[in-house]
Design an enzyme around this catalytic site. Structure first.
Site, PDB file in Angstrom:
ATOM      1  NE  ARG A 206       9.826   5.888   3.494  1.00 58.64           N
ATOM      2  CZ  ARG A 206       8.507   5.866   3.562  1.00 58.64           C
ATOM      3  NH1 ARG A 206       7.778   6.303   2.549  1.00 58.64           N
ATOM      4  NH2 ARG A 206       7.892   5.441   4.651  1.00 58.64           N
ATOM      5  N   GLY A 207       9.601   9.571  -0.727  1.00 53.83           N
ATOM      6  CA  GLY A 207       8.213   9.630  -1.135  1.00 53.83           C
ATOM      7  C   GLY A 207       7.400   8.547  -0.442  1.00 53.83           C
TER       8      GLY A 207
ATOM      9  CB  VAL B  25       2.806   4.807   7.363  1.00 58.52           C
ATOM     10  CG1 VAL B  25       3.432   4.087   8.560  1.00 58.52           C
ATOM     11  CG2 VAL B  25       2.353   6.198   7.775  1.00 58.52           C
TER      12      VAL B  25
ATOM     13  N   GLY C 144      10.210   3.420  -1.967  1.00 57.48           N
ATOM     14  CA  GLY C 144      10.113   4.816  -1.553  1.00 57.48           C
ATOM     15  C   GLY C 144      11.458   5.485  -1.782  1.00 57.48           C
TER      16      GLY C 144
ATOM     17  CB  ALA D 288      11.547  -2.245   2.527  1.00 51.60           C
TER      18      ALA D 288
ATOM     19  CB  CYS E  44       2.140   1.975   1.189  1.00 46.76           C
ATOM     20  SG  CYS E  44       3.844   1.410   1.343  1.00 46.76           S
TER      21      CYS E  44
END
Length: 361
Positions: free
Chosen positions: A76-77, A80, A151, A164, A180
Site C-alpha cells: 500500500r501507499g 508506518v 493507505g 483504518a 504515518c
C-alpha cells in the site's frame, strides 16, 4: 448499477487479510463478483507502506514482542501505521469503472465515506493537504489529531488496502511508532472523542451505507461464512509440553494440522470441538474455549470460501493412545516451536500458542 457486497468478518489475522484481498481481487478481476468491502479488525500489528521509513518504528523489537505486536511490509501507499483490536479496518476491493479511474478521486471518495460516518456521531472531520488520513481539527491547530488512516493500492484500477478508523482502539500502542511519519500531531478515536465505548457493528453499518452511496453501488447480501472449530490437544507441561499434530491424507492436502472440523446442523462450537476431538483422536474429554474466533479464506480458491473458526484446547494424559480417523494417515507429538514451524496456517499457530498459555503448558 454495480453491486457492493459487505463482509463483516470480525477478527482477521493480518496475513490472512492479505490473502483475502488477493483472492477477492482475482475474483473481482474475473467478473465472478461485484465490488466488495471487507470490514474487520486485526490483532496488534505495525504495517509499513511502500514509502515507509523503518526509523518511524520507535519501539525496540523486545518491546514489540512484549506487547504482542507483529510487523509486516505491504504494497500500500504511505508510511508506518498501526492496526489493532477496536479499530475498524476496511478493504474495498473495487474495479473502478472508466468514469472513476482517478487515484486522487478514489482517495477522496474513501475519505468522504469516513467523514460522513463521523458526522453521524456529531464529529466534524476533514483532511489536511500535507498529511494523509482523516483529521479532527485544523492544520495549524495544536490539537489536530488523526482519527483514520488511509493507505491504498491500485493495480489496473483494481483497489486493495483502504482505511483504518479508530473506534475503540488502544491508543497507547500508537506510541510504538511515529504514525504515518507525522510527529507534529496526535491520534484519537471515536471512544475518546465521545467519552464512551462505541458499537463496532453500528459503525460498520454506517460506513457500509456511505460506501454504497458515495460509489453509487447497490448493496448485495454476502454468502454466509462456514463455521468451523480447531482444537489443540496438549500433554505435559512446561518444557515437556507436547502438541498433537495430525497429517492429512495426500488426497486431502497432505499437510500437518491440529484437530479441525465443521459444525454440524444445530451444533454449538463447544459441542463440535468435543465431537471432532473424539472422531479424529478417540479422546473424550472437556474442551476449553479459548475465546479465539477469526475469519479467513480457505486456500486460493476463486471465488473464495470464507470460514469463521472458533479455537479450543484440551489436555490428555501421557499414556493416551491416539486413534486416527479417516482424514489423517499419521500423527506426532511435537514441542511447541516445532508445531509452530510445521503448521501452515496463521490461525492454527495462534490456536496452539493460546492453548499452551490457557492450559498452563
Amino acid at each position: 448499477m454495480n453491486t457492493l457486497t459487505v463482509y463483516r468478518l470480525g477478527r482477521v489475522e493480518y496475513e490472512d487479510g492479505l490473502q483475502l484481498m488477493k483472492v477477492f481481487g482475482e475474483t473481482r478481476r474475473q467478473g465472478l463478483c461485484g465490488d466488495v468491502l471487507l470490514l474487520l479488525e486485526h490483532p496488534p500489528v505495525l504495517t509499513l507502506g511502500r514509502a515507509a521509513k523503518r526509523f518511524n518504528i520507535v519501539a525496540s523489537d523486545e518491546r514489540l514482542a512484549t506487547e504482542g505486536v507483529e510487523t509486516f511490509e505491504t504494497d500500500r501507499g504511505g508510511d508506518v501505521t498501526y492496526h489493532g483490536p477496536g479499530q475498524l479496518v476496511g478493504y474495498p476491493i473495487f474495479l473502478l469503472p472508466e468514469g472513476r479511474q482517478d487515484v486522487r478521486r478514489y482517495v477522496r471518495d474513501v475519505e468522504q465515506c469516513v467523514i460522513r460516518t463521523l458526522a453521524e456521531y456529531g464529529i466534524t472531520s476533514g483532511t489536511i493537504p500535507k498529511w494523509p488520513g482523516v483529521w479532527i481539527g485544523q492544520e495549524d491547530s495544536p490539537d489536530a489529531r488523526k482519527i483514520a488512516a488511509i493507505g491504498v493500492h491500485l493495480a489496473r484500477w483494481l483497489t486493495s488496502h483502504g482505511f483504518a478508523l479508530n473506534v475503540n482502539t488502544h491508543l497507547p500502542h500508537f506510541n510504538l511508532i511515529v504514525p504515518c511519519g507525522i510527529s507534529e500531531a496526535g491520534v484519537t478515536s471515536l471512544q475518546k472523542e465521545l467519552g464512551h465505548v462505541v458499537s463496532m457493528a453500528e459503525v460498520e453499518e454506517k460506513i457500509a451505507r456511505h460506501f454504497a452511496d458515495v460509489f453509487g453501488l447497490q448493496r448485495a447480501e454476502p454468502v454466509p461464512l462456514t463455521s468451523t472449530v480447531c482444537v489443540t490437544l496438549v500433554r505435559g507441561k512446561g518444557p515437556e509440553a507436547r502438541v498433537l499434530l495430525l497429517r492429512r491424507r495426500p488426497e486431502r492436502g497432505g499437510f500437518w494440522q491440529i484437530v479441525t472440523g465443521r459444525l454440524e446442523a444445530g451444533e454449538k462450537p463447544r459441542e463440535a470441538a468435543a465431537r471432532e476431538l473424539f472422531e479424529e483422536t478417540g479422546l473424550r474429554t472437556d474442551v476449553v474455549d479459548l475465546e479465539y474466533r477469526h475469519a479467513f479464506a480457505v486456500g486460493s480458491v476463486v471465488p473464495p470460501r470464507l470460514v469463521e473458526e472458533n479455537g479450543f484446547a484440551a489436555r490428555c494424559t501421557a499414556d493416551f493412545e491416539v486413534r486416527l480417523g479417516d482424514e489423517h494417515d499419521a500423527y506426532e507429538w511435537v514441542d511447541v516451536p516445532t508445531a509452530l514451524a510445521r503448521l501452515p496456517f496463521r490461525g492454527l499457530r495462534e490456536g496452539v500458542q493460546r492453548s499452551v498459555r490457557a492450559l498452563g503448558g
